[in-house]
Design a protein around this motif. Structure first.
Motif, PDB file in Angstrom:
ATOM      1  N   GLU A  49       0.826  -1.218   0.000  1.00 47.85           N
ATOM      2  CA  GLU A  49       0.000   0.000   0.000  1.00 47.85           C
ATOM      3  C   GLU A  49       0.852   1.257   0.000  1.00 47.85           C
ATOM      4  N   SER A  50       1.990   1.203   0.684  1.00 47.67           N
ATOM      5  CA  SER A  50       2.857   2.378   0.804  1.00 47.67           C
ATOM      6  C   SER A  50       3.504   2.783  -0.517  1.00 47.67           C
ATOM      7  N   ALA A  51       3.433   1.927  -1.535  1.00 45.38           N
ATOM      8  CA  ALA A  51       4.041   2.246  -2.834  1.00 45.38           C
ATOM      9  C   ALA A  51       3.263   3.328  -3.569  1.00 45.38           C
ATOM     10  N   PHE A  52       1.968   3.446  -3.277  1.00 40.22           N
ATOM     11  CA  PHE A  52       1.133   4.431  -3.961  1.00 40.22           C
ATOM     12  C   PHE A  52       1.112   5.742  -3.192  1.00 40.22           C
ATOM     13  N   GLY A  53       0.932   6.834  -3.928  1.00 41.99           N
ATOM     14  CA  GLY A  53       0.872   8.153  -3.316  1.00 41.99           C
ATOM     15  C   GLY A  53      -0.485   8.430  -2.696  1.00 41.99           C
ATOM     16  N   ALA A  54      -0.513   9.372  -1.775  1.00 39.75           N
ATOM     17  CA  ALA A  54      -1.758   9.735  -1.097  1.00 39.75           C
ATOM     18  C   ALA A  54      -2.750  10.400  -2.042  1.00 39.75           C
ATOM     19  N   HIS A  55      -2.237  11.120  -3.056  1.00 38.57           N
ATOM     20  CA  HIS A  55      -3.117  11.837  -3.981  1.00 38.57           C
ATOM     21  C   HIS A  55      -3.107  11.267  -5.394  1.00 38.57           C
ATOM     22  N   ALA A  56      -1.962  10.777  -5.837  1.00 36.77           N
ATOM     23  CA  ALA A  56      -1.854  10.248  -7.205  1.00 36.77           C
ATOM     24  C   ALA A  56      -0.624   9.361  -7.313  1.00 36.77           C
ATOM     25  N   THR A  57      -0.640   8.496  -8.313  1.00 41.47           N
ATOM     26  CA  THR A  57       0.485   7.602  -8.564  1.00 41.47           C
ATOM     27  C   THR A  57       0.726   7.510 -10.070  1.00 41.47           C
ATOM     28  N   LEU A  58       1.984   7.567 -10.440  1.00 38.37           N
ATOM     29  CA  LEU A  58       2.401   7.346 -11.831  1.00 38.37           C
ATOM     30  C   LEU A  58       2.872   5.901 -11.929  1.00 38.37           C
ATOM     31  N   ILE A  79       9.168  14.111 -11.596  1.00 35.01           N
ATOM     32  CA  ILE A  79       7.859  14.767 -11.504  1.00 35.01           C
ATOM     33  C   ILE A  79       7.176  14.386 -10.188  1.00 35.01           C
ATOM     34  N   ALA A  80       7.253  13.108  -9.805  1.00 38.10           N
ATOM     35  CA  ALA A  80       6.622  12.658  -8.559  1.00 38.10           C
ATOM     36  C   ALA A  80       7.284  13.310  -7.343  1.00 38.10           C
ATOM     37  N   ARG A  81       8.600  13.455  -7.367  1.00 40.14           N
ATOM     38  CA  ARG A  81       9.297  14.073  -6.233  1.00 40.14           C
ATOM     39  C   ARG A  81       8.943  15.551  -6.075  1.00 40.14           C
ATOM     40  N   GLU A  82       8.554  16.218  -7.155  1.00 39.67           N
ATOM     41  CA  GLU A  82       8.223  17.638  -7.109  1.00 39.67           C
ATOM     42  C   GLU A  82       6.850  17.914  -6.489  1.00 39.67           C
ATOM     43  N   ARG A  83       6.023  16.881  -6.332  1.00 38.52           N
ATOM     44  CA  ARG A  83       4.653  17.081  -5.855  1.00 38.52           C
ATOM     45  C   ARG A  83       4.383  16.228  -4.626  1.00 38.52           C
ATOM     46  N   ASP A  84       3.810  16.866  -3.607  1.00 37.98           N
ATOM     47  CA  ASP A  84       3.449  16.143  -2.386  1.00 37.98           C
ATOM     48  C   ASP A  84       2.311  15.169  -2.673  1.00 37.98           C
ATOM     49  N   GLY A  85       2.442  13.980  -2.109  1.00 38.55           N
ATOM     50  CA  GLY A  85       1.382  12.992  -2.236  1.00 38.55           C
ATOM     51  C   GLY A  85       1.356  12.258  -3.555  1.00 38.55           C
ATOM     52  N   VAL A  86       2.411  12.416  -4.368  1.00 37.32           N
ATOM     53  CA  VAL A  86       2.481  11.727  -5.661  1.00 37.32           C
ATOM     54  C   VAL A  86       3.643  10.740  -5.611  1.00 37.32           C
ATOM     55  N   ALA A  87       3.391   9.523  -6.076  1.00 35.81           N
ATOM     56  CA  ALA A  87       4.420   8.489  -6.105  1.00 35.81           C
ATOM     57  C   ALA A  87       4.607   7.982  -7.527  1.00 35.81           C
ATOM     58  N   HIS A  88       5.750   7.375  -7.764  1.00 33.45           N
ATOM     59  CA  HIS A  88       6.046   6.744  -9.043  1.00 33.45           C
ATOM     60  C   HIS A  88       6.427   5.298  -8.760  1.00 33.45           C
ATOM     61  N   VAL A  89       5.770   4.364  -9.437  1.00 32.87           N
ATOM     62  CA  VAL A  89       6.135   2.949  -9.327  1.00 32.87           C
ATOM     63  C   VAL A  89       6.416   2.413 -10.727  1.00 32.87           C
ATOM     64  N   ASP A  90       7.415   1.550 -10.799  1.00 32.39           N
ATOM     65  CA  ASP A  90       7.806   0.944 -12.067  1.00 32.39           C
ATOM     66  C   ASP A  90       7.519  -0.548 -11.982  1.00 32.39           C
ATOM     67  N   VAL A  91       6.671  -1.037 -12.870  1.00 36.53           N
ATOM     68  CA  VAL A  91       6.289  -2.439 -12.888  1.00 36.53           C
ATOM     69  C   VAL A  91       6.969  -3.094 -14.089  1.00 36.53           C
ATOM     70  N   ASP A  92       7.800  -4.104 -13.808  1.00 39.40           N
ATOM     71  CA  ASP A  92       8.534  -4.804 -14.863  1.00 39.40           C
ATOM     72  C   ASP A  92       7.656  -5.922 -15.432  1.00 39.40           C
ATOM     73  N   LEU A  93       7.224  -5.750 -16.667  1.00 47.20           N
ATOM     74  CA  LEU A  93       6.345  -6.742 -17.300  1.00 47.20           C
ATOM     75  C   LEU A  93       7.088  -8.012 -17.686  1.00 47.20           C
ATOM     76  N   THR A  94       8.412  -7.964 -17.678  1.00 45.96           N
ATOM     77  CA  THR A  94       9.189  -9.173 -17.940  1.00 45.96           C
ATOM     78  C   THR A  94       8.923 -10.199 -16.844  1.00 45.96           C
ATOM     79  N   ARG A  95       8.772  -9.706 -15.625  1.00 45.73           N
ATOM     80  CA  ARG A  95       8.521 -10.577 -14.488  1.00 45.73           C
ATOM     81  C   ARG A  95       7.023 -10.772 -14.222  1.00 45.73           C
ATOM     82  N   ARG A  96       6.189  -9.909 -14.759  1.00 42.71           N
ATOM     83  CA  ARG A  96       4.738  -9.983 -14.555  1.00 42.71           C
ATOM     84  C   ARG A  96       3.988  -9.865 -15.886  1.00 42.71           C
ATOM     85  N   PRO A  97       4.163 -10.822 -16.797  1.00 35.64           N
ATOM     86  CA  PRO A  97       3.506 -10.714 -18.105  1.00 35.64           C
ATOM     87  C   PRO A  97       1.978 -10.758 -18.025  1.00 35.64           C
TER      88      PRO A  97
END
Length: 146
Positions: A49-58, A79-97
């Motif tokens: 749950e902590s991976a997502f931002g309080a207001h938005a997630t990329l 961009i995510a670091r510049e805004r409060d409550g915004v997070a960035h997560v990277d999902v690798d589709l190689t491991r999660r097709p």
């Protein structure tokens, strides 16, 4: 076929290919609205749950061999670091097709802009334009605070 006709046909094929290339290039990286029913949550991506931002997630979908993904990761992370409550997560589709079909990913990188409730508000296929992402995020954050 005589040489003149062959040259005309060849020229027409080249023009059509160039036109298709221009159209595809112009669409690459553009923000598109998504159906309201589409959702992305930490649970749907097997993330805490902590991976997502309080207001938005990329949410960035990438693969190991994607050449544009590292630059996209840097841009979205900034961009995510510049805004409060915004997070960035990277999902690798190689491991999660399995997520490829679930989220309709046709190319990498693909970015989803997700609001606090998990609703996907926008989708970007290809390398995103930073100003477009920032504008969409600002719109989403403004709506959240209104």
């Amino acid at each position: 076929m005589d040489p003149v006709t062959a040259l005309v046909v060849l020229g027409a094929i080249v023009l059509v290919a160039v036109a298709i290339g221009i159209v595809l290039r112009r669409r690459d990286g553009r923000v598109r609205a998504t159906p309201a029913a589409e959702a992305a949550t930490p649970a749907s991506l097997d993330l805490p749950e902590s991976a997502f931002g309080a207001h938005a997630t990329l949410v960035q979908f990438s693969t190991e061999y994607c050449t544009r993904c590292p630059a996209t990761r840097r841009v979205l992370g900034g961009i995510a670091r510049e805004r409060d409550g915004v997070a960035h997560v990277d999902v690798d589709l190689t491991r999660r097709p399995d997520l490829t079909r679930r989220f309709g990913v046709l190319q990498t990188p693909t970015t989803l802009i997700v609001d606090a409730s998990g609703a996907v508000r926008a989708r970007i296929g290809g390398a995103p334009r930073p100003h477009d992402v920032a504008r969409e995020l600002d719109r989403l954050l403004e709506d959240a605070h209104a």
